[in-house]
Design a protein around this motif. Structure first.
Motif, mmCIF file in Angstrom:
data_model
loop_
_atom_site.group_PDB
_atom_site.id
_atom_site.type_symbol
_atom_site.label_atom_id
_atom_site.label_comp_id
_atom_site.label_asym_id
_atom_site.label_seq_id
_atom_site.Cartn_x
_atom_site.Cartn_y
_atom_site.Cartn_z
ATOM 1 N N GLU A 139 0.713 -1.162 -0.027
ATOM 2 C CA GLU A 139 0.152 -0.075 0.009
ATOM 3 C C GLU A 139 0.865 1.282 -0.038
ATOM 4 N N GLY A 140 2.204 0.968 -0.028
ATOM 5 C CA GLY A 140 2.966 2.329 0.175
ATOM 6 C C GLY A 140 3.216 2.977 1.331
ATOM 7 N N LYS A 141 2.504 2.397 2.432
ATOM 8 C CA LYS A 141 2.659 3.063 3.652
ATOM 9 C C LYS A 141 4.175 2.950 4.282
ATOM 10 N N ILE A 142 4.871 1.964 3.838
ATOM 11 C CA ILE A 142 6.157 1.981 4.391
ATOM 12 C C ILE A 142 7.052 1.536 3.087
ATOM 13 N N ALA A 143 8.544 1.981 3.395
ATOM 14 C CA ALA A 143 9.219 1.607 2.270
ATOM 15 C C ALA A 143 9.631 0.055 2.038
ATOM 16 N N GLU A 144 9.755 -0.692 3.106
ATOM 17 C CA GLU A 144 10.154 -1.987 3.008
ATOM 18 C C GLU A 144 9.819 -2.586 4.013
ATOM 19 N N ALA A 145 9.153 -4.113 4.021
ATOM 20 C CA ALA A 145 8.962 -5.050 5.066
ATOM 21 C C ALA A 145 10.129 -5.800 4.877
ATOM 22 N N VAL A 146 10.795 -5.870 6.234
ATOM 23 C CA VAL A 146 12.179 -6.845 6.076
ATOM 24 C C VAL A 146 11.843 -8.039 6.843
ATOM 25 N N GLY A 147 12.142 -9.391 6.344
ATOM 26 C CA GLY A 147 11.787 -10.605 7.053
ATOM 27 C C GLY A 147 12.939 -11.038 7.565
ATOM 28 N N PHE A 148 12.883 -11.661 8.981
ATOM 29 C CA PHE A 148 13.735 -12.284 9.919
ATOM 30 C C PHE A 148 13.358 -13.725 10.191
ATOM 31 N N ASP A 149 14.093 -14.883 10.011
ATOM 32 C CA ASP A 149 13.673 -16.066 10.627
ATOM 33 C C ASP A 149 13.600 -15.964 12.079
ATOM 34 N N LYS A 150 14.429 -15.334 12.740
ATOM 35 C CA LYS A 150 14.405 -15.414 14.376
ATOM 36 C C LYS A 150 13.815 -14.088 14.684
ATOM 37 N N VAL A 151 12.676 -14.353 15.720
ATOM 38 C CA VAL A 151 12.305 -12.992 16.173
ATOM 39 C C VAL A 151 13.335 -12.231 16.898
ATOM 40 N N ASN A 152 14.629 -12.826 17.751
ATOM 41 C CA ASN A 152 15.645 -12.005 18.529
ATOM 42 C C ASN A 152 16.300 -11.221 17.437
ATOM 43 N N ASP A 153 16.445 -11.765 16.403
ATOM 44 C CA ASP A 153 17.319 -10.859 15.122
ATOM 45 C C ASP A 153 16.317 -9.563 14.776
ATOM 46 N N ALA A 154 14.884 -9.920 14.767
ATOM 47 C CA ALA A 154 14.160 -8.860 14.357
ATOM 48 C C ALA A 154 14.120 -7.787 15.612
ATOM 49 N N VAL A 155 14.101 -8.210 16.555
ATOM 50 C CA VAL A 155 14.185 -7.126 17.795
ATOM 51 C C VAL A 155 15.503 -6.512 17.818
ATOM 52 N N GLN A 156 16.618 -7.121 17.610
ATOM 53 C CA GLN A 156 17.950 -6.491 17.531
ATOM 54 C C GLN A 156 17.875 -5.424 16.492
ATOM 55 N N ALA A 157 17.264 -5.789 15.290
ATOM 56 C CA ALA A 157 17.195 -4.737 14.154
ATOM 57 C C ALA A 157 16.579 -3.439 14.544
ATOM 58 N N VAL A 158 15.653 -3.619 15.386
ATOM 59 C CA VAL A 158 14.967 -2.299 15.969
ATOM 60 C C VAL A 158 16.065 -1.585 16.904
ATOM 61 N N ASN A 159 16.712 -2.387 17.688
ATOM 62 C CA ASN A 159 17.726 -1.700 18.633
ATOM 63 C C ASN A 159 18.661 -0.933 17.798
ATOM 64 N N THR A 160 19.274 -1.734 16.956
ATOM 65 C CA THR A 160 20.438 -1.026 16.037
ATOM 66 C C THR A 160 19.958 0.417 15.231
ATOM 67 N N GLY A 161 18.683 0.115 15.025
ATOM 68 C CA GLY A 161 18.083 1.168 14.132
ATOM 69 C C GLY A 161 18.079 0.661 12.547
ATOM 70 N N ALA A 162 18.431 -0.488 12.412
ATOM 71 C CA ALA A 162 18.337 -1.151 11.031
ATOM 72 C C ALA A 162 16.973 -1.029 10.472
ATOM 73 N N VAL A 163 16.022 -1.155 11.329
ATOM 74 C CA VAL A 163 14.633 -1.299 11.024
ATOM 75 C C VAL A 163 13.576 0.071 11.766
ATOM 76 N N ASP A 164 12.783 0.669 11.530
ATOM 77 C CA ASP A 164 12.036 1.551 12.545
ATOM 78 C C ASP A 164 11.038 0.826 13.462
ATOM 79 N N ALA A 165 10.702 -0.361 13.226
ATOM 80 C CA ALA A 165 9.444 -0.962 13.832
ATOM 81 C C ALA A 165 9.571 -2.577 13.715
ATOM 82 N N LEU A 166 8.741 -3.062 14.604
ATOM 83 C CA LEU A 166 8.698 -4.642 14.467
ATOM 84 C C LEU A 166 7.381 -5.033 14.723
#
Ligand code: GLN
Length: 234
Positions: A139-166
């Motif tokens: 819908e163009g509401k975000i630039a990119e949906a970023v997939g992770f196999d492990k939830v802890n890696d997705a949480v870490q991506a928010v922490n480092t700023g690699a993504v804006d949200a989870l």
């Protein structure tokens, strides 16, 4: 893999994805543990079978059932209509839903509506969060949906700023917040409404009947509520 507590009868292989605390996680020694594992052990004991747990990526769980590599999936899995076309589910045992989380110090995103077309949002591959995230991207509401196999890696991506949200299930995001304070916070309301079920191969009514009978018994005898308490889900 771990041996379950049943002392006779069949041994069933239970597949899970173990970065989903408190439902599915690992202990210090790497054993697969969690609410779902305790629940499966209680059902197995009640019904006179045994279980052993094996770990897959979330998007490998239904294929593992379909190929016969696993007999049961216990993985905080939404018993959705889409999945019911592929596998059979037990009666549901826990009501849940996806929530948005952002870095603890983020004061600009207060709900999904605050996401903007330059932002990246993390999800776990194969989950209901993936559907929500990919829809936002389409819908163009975000630039990119970023997939992770492990939830802890997705949480870490928010922490480092690699993504804006989870996007992730609320009780699991709460458990990550509990384990790692001041990293992420939940914003806004639930964006899905879902209920977890235990899955078996389509048509395996013999096993499904045992699981449903055991689930009912452990709910009636108080074991289920004790396990909710034990894992902070009460
Ligand atoms: N409840 C979500 C789903 O079923 C996520 C499950 C999980 O990541 N273990 O899609």
């Amino acid at each position: 893999s771990d041996s379950g507590s049943g002392d006779s009868g069949e041994v069933y292989t239970v597949a899970t994805e173990p970065t989903f605390p408190p439902f599915d996680t690992t202990d210090e020694d790497g054993n697969i543990v969690g609410f779902d594992m305790d629940l499966m052990n209680a059902i197995a004991e009640d019904q006179g079978f045994s279980v052993e747990f094996v770990s897959y990526n979330f998007d490998g769980l239904i294929p593992a059932l379909q190929s016969g590599n696993a007999d049961i999936v216990a993985a905080g899995m939404w018993a959705s209509d889409e999945r019911k076309a592929e596998v059979d589910f037990s009666e549901t045992y826990f009501d849940s839903g996806v929530v948005l989380a952002v870095a603890d110090d983020n004061n600009t995103i207060n709900s999904v509506d605050d996401l903007t077309s330059d932002m990246k949002v993390a999800y776990q591959v194969g989950t209901s969060s993936m559907d929500v995230a990919q829809q936002l991207e389409e819908e163009g509401k975000i630039a990119e949906a970023v997939g992770f196999d492990k939830v802890n890696d997705a949480v870490q991506a928010v922490n480092t700023g690699a993504v804006d949200a989870l996007l992730n299930d609320k009780p699991v995001t709460l458990e990550y917040m509990n384990q790692q304070p001041d990293i992420i916070k939940i914003v806004g309301e639930n964006v899905t409404t879902e209920s977890y079920g235990i899955a078996v191969q389509k048509g395996n009514t013999e096993l499904l009947d045992k699981i449903n009978a055991g689930l009912k018994n452990v709910q009636e005898d108080g074991t289920f509520d004790e396990l909710l308490e034990k894992w902070g889900l009460a």
